[in-house]
Each structure stands twice: as structure tokens, then as C-alpha cells.
Design a protein around this motif. Sequence first.
Motif, PDB file in Angstrom:
ATOM      1  N   ILE A  48     -27.043  66.054  16.261  1.00  0.00           N
ATOM      2  CA  ILE A  48     -26.959  65.668  14.852  1.00  0.00           C
ATOM      3  C   ILE A  48     -28.356  65.527  14.248  1.00  0.00           C
ATOM      4  N   VAL A  64     -30.217  68.719  13.311  1.00  0.00           N
ATOM      5  CA  VAL A  64     -29.857  69.361  12.042  1.00  0.00           C
ATOM      6  C   VAL A  64     -30.222  68.462  10.857  1.00  0.00           C
ATOM      7  N   ILE A  94     -22.966  60.972   7.955  1.00  0.00           N
ATOM      8  CA  ILE A  94     -23.793  62.054   8.520  1.00  0.00           C
ATOM      9  C   ILE A  94     -23.600  63.322   7.689  1.00  0.00           C
ATOM     10  N   VAL A  98     -24.507  62.127   3.367  1.00  0.00           N
ATOM     11  CA  VAL A  98     -25.888  61.687   3.145  1.00  0.00           C
ATOM     12  C   VAL A  98     -26.857  62.514   3.979  1.00  0.00           C
ATOM     13  N   GLY A  99     -26.506  62.759   5.245  1.00  0.00           N
ATOM     14  CA  GLY A  99     -27.385  63.533   6.124  1.00  0.00           C
ATOM     15  C   GLY A  99     -27.329  65.025   5.875  1.00  0.00           C
ATOM     16  N   ARG A 100     -26.331  65.470   5.051  1.00  0.00           N
ATOM     17  CA  ARG A 100     -26.177  66.899   4.735  1.00  0.00           C
ATOM     18  C   ARG A 100     -26.050  67.773   5.985  1.00  0.00           C
ATOM     19  N   VAL A 101     -25.392  67.247   7.004  1.00  0.00           N
ATOM     20  CA  VAL A 101     -25.152  68.036   8.208  1.00  0.00           C
ATOM     21  C   VAL A 101     -23.770  68.668   8.062  1.00  0.00           C
ATOM     22  N   PRO A 102     -23.624  69.988   8.305  1.00  0.00           N
ATOM     23  CA  PRO A 102     -22.302  70.598   8.191  1.00  0.00           C
ATOM     24  C   PRO A 102     -21.287  69.871   9.092  1.00  0.00           C
ATOM     25  N   VAL A 123     -20.948  70.702  12.856  1.00  0.00           N
ATOM     26  CA  VAL A 123     -22.003  70.222  13.755  1.00  0.00           C
ATOM     27  C   VAL A 123     -21.906  68.709  13.917  1.00  0.00           C
ATOM     28  N   ALA A 124     -21.740  68.017  12.791  1.00  0.00           N
ATOM     29  CA  ALA A 124     -21.703  66.550  12.827  1.00  0.00           C
ATOM     30  C   ALA A 124     -20.567  66.059  13.721  1.00  0.00           C
TER      31      ALA A 124
END
Lengths: 335, 345
Positions: free
Chosen positions: A307, A310, B131, B134-138, B141-142
Motif C-alpha cells: 500500500i 503506491v 487508503i 485519501v491515499g488515492r491508491v486504486p 491494490v489497497a
Amino acid sequence: MITQLSALRTRVLARWETLLVLLLIVFIWLGSSLSPYFLSGSNFSDLTSNLMEKAIMALPLALIIIAGEIDLSVESMLGLASALLGLTYAIGWSLWLGIPLVLAVGALGGLLNGLLVTWARLPSLVVTLGTLALFRGLASVVLGPQSVSGWPAAFTNFGFGDVPGTLIPWPFVVFAVLAGAFTFVLHRTWIGRQLYAIGKNKEAARYAGIRVARAKTLLFVLSGVLSALAGVVLTARFSSARADNGQGFVLDVVTAVLLGGVNIFGGEGTIVGVVLAVFVIGVLRNGLTLADVSPDTQSVAVGALLIISVAGPTAVRRIRSAWSNRRLTQAADSS
Amino acid sequence: MDRTVEAQFAPRLAGRIGLERTLALVARLRELGILVALAVIVVVVGVQAPRFLSVSNFEQILLSVSLIAIVAVGQTSVVLTRNVDLSVGSVVGLVAFVTGDLLKEHVLGVPGAILAGCALGLGLGALNGLIITVGRVPAIVATLGTLYVYRGLDFLIAGGKQVSAIDLPNSYLRIASSSVIGIPTLIVFAAVTAAIAAYLLRYSGTGRELYAIGSNPTAAELVGIPAQRLVFGAFVICGLLAGVAGVLWGSRFGTVNAFAAGGLELQVIAAVVVGGVNIFGGSGTVLGAVLGAALLGTIENALRILHLSQFWLQAIDGAVILLAVGTDAAIRSYFQRILMRTGRR
């Protein structure tokens, strides 16, 4: 201008890989403070041979993600290959027949993924999630709960033996050759440039005359073959063929590729980065094993690493663009 | 000028609306199709093994379908927004173990432990949501990451221990085994959850906004829908429902170890896509997802009754996912081609 840009890009990429080297050094330092055994040559030899199946699968996955797709089914293809190899060996086939068959099945499985993605135009995420279940299911249909052992000595020696006179495990030799070939093809040939182009902008690549569908299909076939090869290697190393071999490997393989600096949205990444990231994960897991942390619990750290690998660059990019925006507005205000 | 533009686009616009209507009809047909498939399985397996048709077996099917269905309802709300939650199996497992452990060690009473379990699910879902938004993780993946993080925490907490039915208070175990007017509570609970979710998704403003985000994220932002906040909300709901399912999991099975509900995410996603929820977001119903869960649960039970190999189960889940998304894509492109032709004319 273009040379400036590419120089800038090389510098940024170099920075990412420098970061990985630093991370590797930090983890090695942490590991050596955990146990005096950590820095021994035999530990590094073990650590490397434990990694090789994941490392082999990470290479084609890197190309797939660079081309803007994903393959989650690799660990199940590994399991299916191991189970099939076990079955053919148990019914008396020679390995000279069994191994090519297993690799061919890998190619077929990859072709299924590839055709569903390119010809049927389905998202690779869902397709390979489906084949993740399908291949693993087929593996347990093929072999059930049993395991096949009693492999020929030459085969198991390949699995956990070293190159004579050194501490280099044989599977590492296989991986090194593959990694060299991948580096050359991706960074030095038109094939690599086409893959980056596809990942950056699929439509533009198609209008530029790149056969996008064919390239992607071939990548999935390659991924299937090398996952099957990883299955053969794992079977030799454990000297045991089981349907559940490699379960959970997908986490480490995907983490290696994304931590290695491959952009999840495609178009960016290097093989050097991926290889470094493979070893970062290997050293991390090895250190945690020496600290008596079970493999399942180790996955907390690897999952978090996935995590962060990315989220981190995204956050940096956003902060940077916010900064340059502010500078631009300041410049506009002052002028 | 305007008129020519209108003349050019009107048929295509009509085609668009027609496409949406046709797809809605196809979705309706999908639900009908699942019912037909269910009926065929019931008749064929029932003829071969009358035991399949007994009330107690029927109840068994519904009990396992109920757990999957509760998680599938949450997953539907996530998939509608063009996202996916792969961590649900780990959330169910972690919540089931923590709830059981709290009761075993007498840390909390039954109501407290249940609330704690649900809150844990909600928290894990919120972490996913943070995640991603806010974290802009697809999402892929998250939630692939948290799938292993949550499962790893489960192993860390469990450390080889397991919770057995004898450790658990009866009032907790009775949640799953008791019945309301002759119907097991678990089934009633799943039905009520699904009904509420179906109503909210269909008729509430927020529900419609979830569909809007999924069918066109950019347009949704432009018309002022707080997309990020709603996606976050969808993951929270998904986590909460997985938490509820985890609490019920422990109550139903009594024995919980760190492996509980492993791989459940694939069953849930299979149920959702079989039920006609579009993996590209924007269309699909809770009823469909629940029917999808029912179909898969019935197939699983039929295999067991017919003494066919259990090893086929996972392969069937996988094949069913591929078949469902493949069929969807084929139908969609077929209708699009027809409408393009009529649009041109």
C-alpha cells in the motif's frame, strides 16, 4: 528539450532505485542486528533460493502492469503446474515429457487470460481474479489433498542445490538469465518501447500501428509459461508437488512489481527496480523469520509495504504539484 | 444549425435511453435466468437424491447463503461505484476470531462483544476507504494489501489458538441457531439486511448517487456528487456488513481459528457478478447479488449431496466469474451494435 526531459526522468528513476538500495541496506542492517547468523553466506543463499519463484513471476507481471493490465492468477498457475507435474510423474511419465506439458498448460492458461482481456474486452482484474480461483480449483481437482514426492535426485538437486563450488542456488541462475533477457528486451528493443507506449496511451499506441491486442495476449501467455516454470522450480525445491503450492504468493509478486517502481496505471517502470524490490521483500521476510514471526503474520508487513509503495509516490507527486502551483501563482502575483 | 445537430443526435440519444432500458430489461432477465437455473438444479438433483429436497437441507443451504449474501450486499455497494473490496474474507475471519476471543476471555458480555465485532468491521472498512480516497491508491491494490494485512493480524492475535463452541456463551451461539416464527434468525437477518439495502440503493438519493458515480465518475463530480465521500461510505458499509457476517460466522460455526473465511472474497465476488452487478460499476441490484449467492450456495450443496468432489468448488467459482462477466460483455456489445445501426439510419 527532449534530452533534458529524459535526463530528468532518468534522474528521477535513479532516485527511486537509490531509495530501494537504501531500503535494502536498512533492512540488512536491521536483520544483522537481529541475529549474527543473518549476514552469513548460507543465509543469503537460503534467502535467495526462497525468493526465486516469486522473482520469476514478477518479471512478466512487471511487463503486464507496464502495459496497463494486471495478472492476479500467477500463484494459481504455479499451483496448477505443480499439481499437474506431480500427477504426470505419479503415473510414470518422464520429467522430459512432464515439464514441457506443464509449460504448455501454462501457455494455454495465459492465452485464456489474454483472449478474455483483448478479444472479449473484459477488465484483466476480473478475468484474472476468476482464473485465480479457476486454476487453483483445477489444481485441487488434479491432485486432491495428496502430495507427490520421490523425485529424481537430479531434479531436487536443481531445486535446492548450489552451483558447485559456490553458494549460488541453481534457480537463481535461471532467474538471472531471465532477468537479463527481460532487461534487454524492455529497455533496449522496440518491443519494450511498444509496451511503454501501450501503457501510456492505448489508443495512441493503436493509431501508431502497434498491435496492442496481440502484444497484450502474448504478455499473458508469457506470464502463464513463467508461472508454470516457477511451479516446476518450487516442486523441485520442496521435492513435493501439491495443489496448494504457492498459495498467497500473489501478494509478494504484486508488491515486488509496484515497490519496484512500476506505475500501477501503466507506462513506467524498470526491471532493475523490480529485482531490487524482490530482494527487499526477501530480506524483510528472512529477517522476520529469524525474529520468529510466522509467514502469515509477516504478510502484515508486506501488505503494508504494498500500500505504501503506491500511496507514497502519489502523495509525493501531489505535494510536488501543489508546491509548483504555489510557486507559479506567486510568480504571477509578483510580476 | 441547432436543429441539424438535434436531428443528428436525437436518434442516438433515443438509442442511449433505449440501451439503458434494454439493459434494465436484460438485468431483469438475468434475475429470471438465475431463478430458472436454480429450479433446474433443484429438479435434477432432487430426482437423483431426494434428501436434497428435505426441509433441513433447504435450511442448511439458506444458512450458508445468508452469510455470503450479507457480505455480497456490502460488496454490491462497492462494486456499483466501480471499485472492489478483496479484503472482505479477511475482515469476516478477523472479526469472527476477535468476537469469539473477547467472549472466551470474558472481556465483554455478549452484547458488548457483538458491538465490538461490528465496530471492528466498520473500522477495517473505513481504513480501506481512507487508503483509497485519501491515499488515492486504486481499490484493487489497497484491498489486496489489506486482505493480507487483516489476515496477518488475525494470525498475530490467534497465534495458533482457536475458539471452540464450548468456550462460547449459549446466548451468542443461539443467535444463529434460534428461529423467529420457524425461520432461523440468521436467514431472517440476511433477508432484512438485503431488503433495507435494496430499498436504499433503489430509492434513496445517496443510493442513486452511488450508481451515478459508477456509471460516470467524471460526470458525477461535475453535477456535484461528493464522489470521494460516497466511495468512502461504500467501503465503510462493506466493512460493517463483513463485520456483521463475522459475528454471525462465529455464532454459526462455534469453532473459529485464524483460517476462518479464507478465500471467501472469491465466493462473494462470484455471487455479485453472477447476480448481474456490472463490474464496471453503475448497474446491478441487491436482489441479483443475493440470487447469485443463492445459486452458488445451491451448487455447492448439490455437489456435496451427490458426493461429487469438493475440489471442484473453487474451480466452479472461477468459471462462474468468467462466464458471468463474459456473458455481460457479449450482451452489452450485441445491443450496442444494434443501436449504433439504428442510430445511423
